[in-house]
Structures are given as C-alpha cells and as structure tokens.
Motif scaffolding. Structure first.
Motif, PDB file in Angstrom:
ATOM      1  N   VAL A  24       0.811  -1.227   0.000  1.00  0.00           N
ATOM      2  CA  VAL A  24       0.000   0.000   0.000  1.00  0.00           C
ATOM      3  C   VAL A  24       0.842   1.273   0.000  1.00  0.00           C
ATOM      4  CG1 VAL A  24      -2.122  -0.921   0.997  1.00  0.00           C
ATOM      5  CG2 VAL A  24      -0.267  -0.189   2.521  1.00  0.00           C
ATOM      6  N   SER A  25       2.048   1.207   0.568  1.00  0.00           N
ATOM      7  CA  SER A  25       2.847   2.428   0.681  1.00  0.00           C
ATOM      8  C   SER A  25       3.718   2.680  -0.557  1.00  0.00           C
ATOM      9  CB  SER A  25       3.743   2.332   1.914  1.00  0.00           C
ATOM     10  OG  SER A  25       4.575   1.199   1.795  1.00  0.00           O
ATOM     11  N   LEU A  26       3.559   1.873  -1.604  1.00  0.00           N
ATOM     12  CA  LEU A  26       4.493   1.942  -2.729  1.00  0.00           C
ATOM     13  C   LEU A  26       4.572   3.334  -3.373  1.00  0.00           C
ATOM     14  CD1 LEU A  26       6.478   0.230  -4.457  1.00  0.00           C
ATOM     15  CD2 LEU A  26       4.605  -0.131  -6.065  1.00  0.00           C
ATOM     16  N   ASP A  27       3.423   3.948  -3.664  1.00  0.00           N
ATOM     17  CA  ASP A  27       3.442   5.241  -4.354  1.00  0.00           C
ATOM     18  C   ASP A  27       4.166   6.298  -3.514  1.00  0.00           C
ATOM     19  OD1 ASP A  27       2.101   4.098  -6.415  1.00  0.00           O
ATOM     20  OD2 ASP A  27       0.124   4.856  -5.837  1.00  0.00           O
ATOM     21  N   GLN A  28       3.871   6.288  -2.226  1.00  0.00           N
ATOM     22  CA  GLN A  28       4.510   7.231  -1.314  1.00  0.00           C
ATOM     23  C   GLN A  28       6.026   6.996  -1.287  1.00  0.00           C
ATOM     24  OE1 GLN A  28       2.448   9.513  -0.105  1.00  0.00           O
ATOM     25  NE2 GLN A  28       4.323  10.545   0.578  1.00  0.00           N
ATOM     26  N   ASP A  29       6.407   5.728  -1.231  1.00  0.00           N
ATOM     27  CA  ASP A  29       7.834   5.378  -1.195  1.00  0.00           C
ATOM     28  C   ASP A  29       8.553   5.840  -2.465  1.00  0.00           C
ATOM     29  OD1 ASP A  29       7.697   4.261   1.306  1.00  0.00           O
ATOM     30  OD2 ASP A  29       7.519   2.187   0.603  1.00  0.00           O
ATOM     31  N   ILE A  30       7.886   5.691  -3.603  1.00  0.00           N
ATOM     32  CA  ILE A  30       8.511   6.083  -4.872  1.00  0.00           C
ATOM     33  C   ILE A  30       8.767   7.590  -4.899  1.00  0.00           C
ATOM     34  CG2 ILE A  30       8.170   6.250  -7.382  1.00  0.00           C
ATOM     35  CD1 ILE A  30       6.609   3.628  -7.227  1.00  0.00           C
ATOM     36  N   LEU A  31       7.795   8.368  -4.414  1.00  0.00           N
ATOM     37  CA  LEU A  31       7.970   9.822  -4.406  1.00  0.00           C
ATOM     38  C   LEU A  31       9.196  10.230  -3.599  1.00  0.00           C
ATOM     39  CD1 LEU A  31       4.301  11.155  -4.046  1.00  0.00           C
ATOM     40  CD2 LEU A  31       5.796  11.173  -6.069  1.00  0.00           C
ATOM     41  N   GLY A  32       9.365   9.592  -2.440  1.00  0.00           N
ATOM     42  CA  GLY A  32      10.508   9.905  -1.582  1.00  0.00           C
ATOM     43  C   GLY A  32      11.826   9.590  -2.285  1.00  0.00           C
ATOM     44  N   ARG A  34      12.317   9.350  -5.539  1.00  0.00           N
ATOM     45  CA  ARG A  34      12.494  10.222  -6.704  1.00  0.00           C
ATOM     46  C   ARG A  34      13.110  11.561  -6.289  1.00  0.00           C
ATOM     47  NH1 ARG A  34       7.242  10.460  -9.972  1.00  0.00           N
ATOM     48  NH2 ARG A  34       7.885   8.288 -10.213  1.00  0.00           N
ATOM     49  N   GLU A  35      12.594  12.120  -5.205  1.00  0.00           N
ATOM     50  CA  GLU A  35      13.106  13.412  -4.717  1.00  0.00           C
ATOM     51  C   GLU A  35      14.587  13.257  -4.339  1.00  0.00           C
ATOM     52  OE1 GLU A  35      14.512  16.327  -2.192  1.00  0.00           O
ATOM     53  OE2 GLU A  35      13.960  14.403  -1.275  1.00  0.00           O
ATOM     54  N   PHE A  36      14.909  12.155  -3.648  1.00  0.00           N
ATOM     55  CA  PHE A  36      16.280  11.899  -3.199  1.00  0.00           C
ATOM     56  C   PHE A  36      17.228  11.748  -4.397  1.00  0.00           C
ATOM     57  CE2 PHE A  36      19.651   8.954  -1.699  1.00  0.00           C
ATOM     58  CZ  PHE A  36      20.066   9.601  -0.540  1.00  0.00           C
ATOM     59  N   VAL A  37      16.809  10.959  -5.382  1.00  0.00           N
ATOM     60  CA  VAL A  37      17.659  10.702  -6.557  1.00  0.00           C
ATOM     61  C   VAL A  37      17.879  11.998  -7.336  1.00  0.00           C
ATOM     62  CG1 VAL A  37      17.778   9.522  -8.796  1.00  0.00           C
ATOM     63  CG2 VAL A  37      17.054   8.261  -6.753  1.00  0.00           C
ATOM     64  N   GLN A  38      16.825  12.763  -7.529  1.00  0.00           N
ATOM     65  CA  GLN A  38      16.960  14.002  -8.311  1.00  0.00           C
ATOM     66  C   GLN A  38      17.877  15.001  -7.619  1.00  0.00           C
ATOM     67  OE1 GLN A  38      12.892  15.060  -9.067  1.00  0.00           O
ATOM     68  NE2 GLN A  38      12.719  13.671 -10.827  1.00  0.00           N
ATOM     69  N   ARG A  39      17.750  15.076  -6.276  1.00  0.00           N
ATOM     70  CA  ARG A  39      18.598  15.997  -5.527  1.00  0.00           C
ATOM     71  C   ARG A  39      20.073  15.654  -5.729  1.00  0.00           C
ATOM     72  NH1 ARG A  39      19.332  15.602   0.003  1.00  0.00           N
ATOM     73  NH2 ARG A  39      17.403  14.418   0.239  1.00  0.00           N
ATOM     74  N   HIS A  40      20.403  14.364  -5.689  1.00  0.00           N
ATOM     75  CA  HIS A  40      21.809  13.988  -5.824  1.00  0.00           C
ATOM     76  C   HIS A  40      22.268  13.969  -7.289  1.00  0.00           C
ATOM     77  CE1 HIS A  40      22.323  13.615  -1.611  1.00  0.00           C
ATOM     78  NE2 HIS A  40      21.250  12.860  -1.528  1.00  0.00           N
ATOM     79  N   ALA A  41      21.327  13.754  -8.201  1.00  0.00           N
ATOM     80  CA  ALA A  41      21.675  13.814  -9.632  1.00  0.00           C
ATOM     81  C   ALA A  41      22.185  15.220  -9.975  1.00  0.00           C
ATOM     82  CB  ALA A  41      20.455  13.464 -10.481  1.00  0.00           C
ATOM     83  N   ARG A  42      21.572  16.232  -9.367  1.00  0.00           N
ATOM     84  CA  ARG A  42      21.961  17.626  -9.645  1.00  0.00           C
ATOM     85  C   ARG A  42      23.403  17.923  -9.234  1.00  0.00           C
ATOM     86  NH1 ARG A  42      16.474  18.795  -8.219  1.00  0.00           N
ATOM     87  NH2 ARG A  42      16.974  19.198  -6.048  1.00  0.00           N
ATOM     88  N   THR A  43      23.870  17.254  -8.166  1.00  0.00           N
ATOM     89  CA  THR A  43      25.233  17.534  -7.701  1.00  0.00           C
ATOM     90  C   THR A  43      26.230  16.525  -8.250  1.00  0.00           C
ATOM     91  OG1 THR A  43      25.028  16.137  -5.756  1.00  0.00           O
ATOM     92  CG2 THR A  43      24.302  18.424  -5.524  1.00  0.00           C
ATOM     93  N   HIS A 161      18.820   7.806   2.698  1.00  0.00           N
ATOM     94  CA  HIS A 161      17.364   7.696   2.585  1.00  0.00           C
ATOM     95  C   HIS A 161      16.981   6.266   2.951  1.00  0.00           C
ATOM     96  CE1 HIS A 161      13.372   8.772   1.171  1.00  0.00           C
ATOM     97  NE2 HIS A 161      13.316   7.616   0.540  1.00  0.00           N
ATOM     98  N   THR A 162      16.126   6.114   3.961  1.00  0.00           N
ATOM     99  CA  THR A 162      15.802   4.789   4.481  1.00  0.00           C
ATOM    100  C   THR A 162      14.366   4.393   4.162  1.00  0.00           C
ATOM    101  OG1 THR A 162      17.392   5.085   6.259  1.00  0.00           O
ATOM    102  CG2 THR A 162      15.685   3.449   6.623  1.00  0.00           C
ATOM    103  N   LEU A 163      14.195   3.149   3.695  1.00  0.00           N
ATOM    104  CA  LEU A 163      12.845   2.602   3.489  1.00  0.00           C
ATOM    105  C   LEU A 163      12.845   1.198   4.069  1.00  0.00           C
ATOM    106  CD1 LEU A 163      13.956   3.308   0.258  1.00  0.00           C
ATOM    107  CD2 LEU A 163      11.497   3.549   0.073  1.00  0.00           C
ATOM    108  N   ALA A 177      10.636  -0.676  -8.412  1.00  0.00           N
ATOM    109  CA  ALA A 177      10.334   0.759  -8.478  1.00  0.00           C
ATOM    110  C   ALA A 177      11.588   1.604  -8.247  1.00  0.00           C
ATOM    111  CB  ALA A 177       9.263   1.104  -7.441  1.00  0.00           C
ATOM    112  N   ILE A 178      12.388   1.227  -7.252  1.00  0.00           N
ATOM    113  CA  ILE A 178      13.571   2.033  -6.935  1.00  0.00           C
ATOM    114  C   ILE A 178      14.587   1.952  -8.062  1.00  0.00           C
ATOM    115  CG2 ILE A 178      15.542   2.279  -5.359  1.00  0.00           C
ATOM    116  CD1 ILE A 178      13.671   1.350  -3.096  1.00  0.00           C
ATOM    117  N   SER A 179      14.763   0.755  -8.641  1.00  0.00           N
ATOM    118  CA  SER A 179      15.774   0.643  -9.695  1.00  0.00           C
ATOM    119  C   SER A 179      15.334   1.414 -10.934  1.00  0.00           C
ATOM    120  CB  SER A 179      16.079  -0.824 -10.002  1.00  0.00           C
ATOM    121  OG  SER A 179      14.921  -1.502 -10.414  1.00  0.00           O
TER     122      SER A 179
END
Lengths: 344, 344
Positions: A24-32, A34-43, A161-163, A177-179
């Motif tokens: 049930v928490s999959l969509d929420q987990d993916i958003l977290g 995505r934000e983490f990956v994008q933040r580090h992709a920028r740097t 980032h912990t899940l 989803a994470i990969s």
C-alpha cells in the motif's frame, strides 16, 4: 521435507507483477526516492541502493506465521556506513527492525545504550542550573562521540534515505520501483543487493485468511518459486547501465564459485560476492567477468571466464570490519565502470 | 497450502524430550536460574517467569531459512516492567533480539536514541574540564531519566534475570527446566506465557543439513505438531501449584472464548488471556474457572463453567498501556491463589 520438481508453479517476473498486489505504501515510497535521486543527480553524487535483512513469506493474510530468511542485516547496515563515508548517497532499503547504519553499534541485546548512561546530580550543561542529568560512562564516550558525529554529518548532508520492507512481495515491488527511479543516473548508480531474499513464496491467491489451526495433524506447506528478478533488473529496469552487485550465501562452500559463475553468465551483471554462512565476517570472494572475455560472456558459465578475488581480514582483529574492504574495492570498480561511459 | 490429518506425526512431551537434542547452553542457563530463584526464595519475594517473542522452526541444520511466529515481544517486555514495579522478581525468557523491558522504549526504528543525543562543546559534568560532550535533547530528558532510574533500581536490586531462545526447541527445553527450578516456590511462582510458540516443528531427524536449493520447482514442507506442553507444565513440572497464565491469539475473534475454555478444561490451569491480533493493544479477555464449579471442572469445556472478564483501555490514550491493568489484575489473583496454601 522434500523438494519436488513441478513446473506448474513457475512465475516469470512479468506474471508475478501482473498477479500479486503492490504494497500500500508503494506510491509514497517512490515519491521519496524520486526526490532523493533528483537531488543527488543535480550535484553529480553517485548513489548506491543497499538492500539489507531477510524477507518474509506470510502463511496467512492476517499474518501470525511466516517463513523467514536468516539475516540480522549486519552486512547491509555496515556497508551502508562505509558507502556514506566514501561519498555516496545511500538508499537503504531494509527489513523492518533489522540493523541500520550507526545505531547498529548499539544493539539492545549486545551493547545496550541504557547500560552506559548514568544519572548524575550537578550543573546541567552550560545552563548553570542544578539537577539530575544524564551522562555517558567515560569508557563509552569516544566511540559514541564518533558514531554520533558521523550520524549528524550524514543527516545534515541528506545523503541517507531509508525505506523498509517486511515480505518478499514488498521487497520485489520496491526493488523494481527504486531501480527504475535510479536508472536515470545510468552508470553512476550502484545496486548492492545484500538482502537475504526468499527463493519461494505463497501467491496471494493461495493464502489462508485466518490463522492456520493446529490440532488437525501435521502442517503441509507448498510454495512457488520467486521469479529470478536479476534478469529484468539488469536488462530492463536499469537498462544495462547500473553497476550491479549480488550476493550468494551458502553453507556448503564448494557451491559458491560455480553458483556465482552461473549467475553472472545468466544475468550478465558485474559482481557476485560469495560468502559462506560460517566465515562471512572475515572472508568473501568477488567473482566477476574476466576483462578479456567479458564481451562474449553471456550464457557461458565456464569458470575460466571469470575472475575470482578473495578478500580476507584477520578474524582476531576486532577493530576491522570486512565491509570496509568490500566497499573500497567496489568504489574502485564502480569508478572504472562509470568511466567507460564517456568512451561508448 | 493445506492442513492434512495424519496421526503418524504426534509427539507426546515425553517422546519429544527423548528424541530432540537440548540446546548447548541449557546447563549453564539452569545454573543461572537456580541461583536467581534461591536468592529470591530466601527473601520471600514472588517470582514470575515471563516468556516473550516468537519461536522459530529452522528448515536446515545450517540454518538459512526458518518458520517464525509474528511477535515483536511488546506484550512480554511491557508486562515484565509492570511485574518488576509490583515487586516481583522476573525471569525474562525471550526471543533473541525481541523487545526487552526498559530498552523497549527506544526502538531503533521508531524512537532511535541517536536522534535525541547531541554533541555540544563546554564544561564536562562536574569535572571542570572543557571539550565535546554528549547531551540529551530537553524534550526527551524527563522520560529518559524515568526509564533510566527504573532500570538502575532493578539492576541494583537484582530482580531481573534475562535468558533468550531462538528455536521452538530451545523454548521447550528452557521452559521445562525453568519451571522445574521455579517449582520450589510452590504457589509463590507465576508463569506468564506470552511467547508466540509455533504449533509445528521439524524433528531434527528430518532436517536438511545444508541450505535447500531452489531451481527445482516448488518447495514442499511437512511439519509435525509440537506436543501440548501445558499439561505436563501444570501437572508435573510445577506440581499443580504454579499460578499459570497462558495466552490465546486469534485473528478470528469468535474462536477466542471457546478455545480459551477448551484449554482450561484440558490443562486445568488458572487463566487464559485471549486477544485478537488487531485489537490486542487495547482489549483482552480473562477467562478462568468459575470459583463455584472449579473443583469438578477438568474435562468440561462448557462455557458456563468459566468466568469471562474483559479488560479495556481507551485506544486514544497514548500514555496508558493495557499491560499495567493486566498485571494489576493478575497480582490480585495470584495473591488469592498463594493465600490458599495455608488452608490446604
């Protein structure tokens, strides 16, 4: 107990995801993520996905009983700390309640923190007020200060980032989803698959709703095979670009190398780390495609095509963790792998 | 998955202990318990054995996979704290790594202690020296001081003795040995059996030596029934004198009362605490022999012979734990039970 050969129960990864419900928490987990990956992709920071701990297979929908895979999560939690130290951002996907980076040093069973806190009377900090305060035993201060400082640094940098997962079904959905999220980083992403994943599962459609009642004789359980997901992980979800490290744990050492070679030949990934249940804290073997033959390797599990490197530490040295060396070796190999990008 | 009726696999408690090997640490564990019981017997302190957490059933001798019973150990760890507060000496026999009294307040997952420690610079304690020191966040100080004070008091009084088990085999051997030691206290001993114990096991004689290999189709597991040990616990090991509290956990509430009555009729002990998996944190039912009919009760599971008392707390009240009320009720009942000694 017997292991029988039946073909009826073979799920492909595709069939699996088409028939088994997502957590049930999959969509929420993916958003977290995505934000983490994008933040580090920028740097331009490299990101590693560390999976850790064992998965469960519930026998009932209202779960009372489950099959589990032995793992405290030591390998994953320890490695995550060394990846952070090496400058990686870490997605730590772990079994609920298994060990985590930093807090792993203070297991409630083997090194309980309540044992090294003391209640004292006196001046509280710099406030100048008097009363009961809590202090840390002198013998524990140095280590705790070190662990705390590393922990606070990571929190401040936002590099962890912990899940968590519980069942093998949670694990499979999350991993896919994470990969897929992480694949935007191409060769800058590493996948360090240290979780102990069940080879078998019970499809939702076969689960009892309530607790299985005893008193009716013996219990028979028949489980289906979990699909081999390394194949789609390597080829589809990460588009052949992720640096993928899988683990083989065996209790019969003679199986380690042949099984590692077979896995590399079948899935086409970069490294299998083999370990024996009894010696895993002080020796592991890195098996990887031999540089000379790697281009035509797929499907050929002949051992001569694979490089084998043992990493060993002194079992008597209590201040050394083998994960330090495992991570150091992988950082070098990952740098080489990521460097190939500019040449292709 | 199916539950079949076969009789071939029924072990009596006697056959079980004659054919299954004891855990290697058993003798050492017994010595520790004996010393603890004798020390408290001298002062007349009542002793309760609290069992807590789930048992495992390994599928392999070199264990990689195992069947487990869902339990974090909350009921047992919380109850142990209230028993200590009520003046009992507590033997806390729990699943390795499950929750323990006191440290349970600081789960690494839900309330990690590293999050409320801070590194500060200043005068260290009463020493007058300057440097980095560790302090507790103001918002956490009151609770931590309270938990620490209770923990230190118990350590000083020597009223908590902790042992652990992993497998259902460890559990059965330990339970028998500890109850035999504890039986010297007669009616002053309570047995609070909150562990989630497997109903099924794999006899040593049927175990695979090594990790079961996948890749050969589905997995078939057939398990034998664990012998019902409440009968010998009540009649033999504790000589009919212990105050014995067992638990029934169900996911189908309608089974709770009939199963509790059947257990009391069959085993002849004092209380069954029934709880539903989903509401267990705020309501439980005490089922016990009705005082009027208890003398001729054995073998009769007709519900009219049993007293049923619900304990409920407000689920919204986060400062209240139902174990406080469970333990308060049991302390009263145990006092009455122990008081009967002088009249017989």
């Amino acid at each position: 107990m017997s292991t029988a050969s039946t073909l009826e129960s073979t799920f492909s990864a595709e069939t699996y995801f088409a028939t088994q419900p997502p957590p049930v928490s999959l969509d929420q987990d993916i958003l977290g993520v995505r934000e983490f990956v994008q933040r580090h992709a920028r740097t331009g920071r490299k990101v590693v996905l560390v999976t850790s701990g064992g998965t469960t297979v519930p026998l009932e929908l209202n779960v009372v009983r489950f099959l589990d895979n032995f793992s405290a999560g030591t390998r994953g939690a320890t490695s995550a700390e060394y990846f952070l130290k090496a400058g990686y951002a870490v997605i730590f996907m772990h079994r609920q309640f298994s060990l985590q980076p930093f807090s792993r040093h203070y297991s409630h069973s083997t090194h309980p923190f309540l044992d090294f806190l003391e209640v004292e009377q006196g001046t509280i900090g710099t406030s100048g007020s008097e009363g009961a305060y809590i202090s840390v035993k002198p013998s524990e201060r140095t280590q705790l200060l070190e662990v705390l400082a590393a922990y606070k640094t990571v929190q401040k940098a936002g590099t962890l980032h912990t899940l968590n997962f519980v069942t093998v079904n949670d694990y499979l959905w999350l991993l896919r989803a994470i990969s897929q999220e992480l694949s935007v980083l191409g060769r800058d992403a590493m996948y360090y698959l240290a979780a102990a994943v069940s080879d078998f599962f019970l499809p939702r459609q076969k689960l009892s709703e309530h607790k299985i009642q005893s008193g009716k004789g013996s219990l028979h359980i028949e489980m289906d095979q979990v699909p081999k997901i390394l194949k789609p992980l390597v080829s589809d979800w990460t588009r052949g670009e992720g640096f993928i490290v899988s683990f083989k744990l065996e209790t019969d050492s003679s199986l380690l190398v042949p099984k590692a070679c077979a896995a590399l030949a079948r899935y086409g990934h970069q490294v299998v780390i083999g370990n024996d249940l009894h010696t895993r804290k002080h020796q592991v073997i890195f098996v990887s495609p031999s540089p000379k033959t790697s281009s035509s390797l797929q499907g050929n599990s002949d051992e001569q095509h694979f490089e084998q490197v043992w990493l060993r530490i002194d079992p008597a040295d209590k201040n050394k963790e083998i994960e330090e060396d495992i991570v150091a070796e992988l950082v070098v190999r990952h740098r080489a792998w990521a460097g190939l990008r500019s040449m292709t």
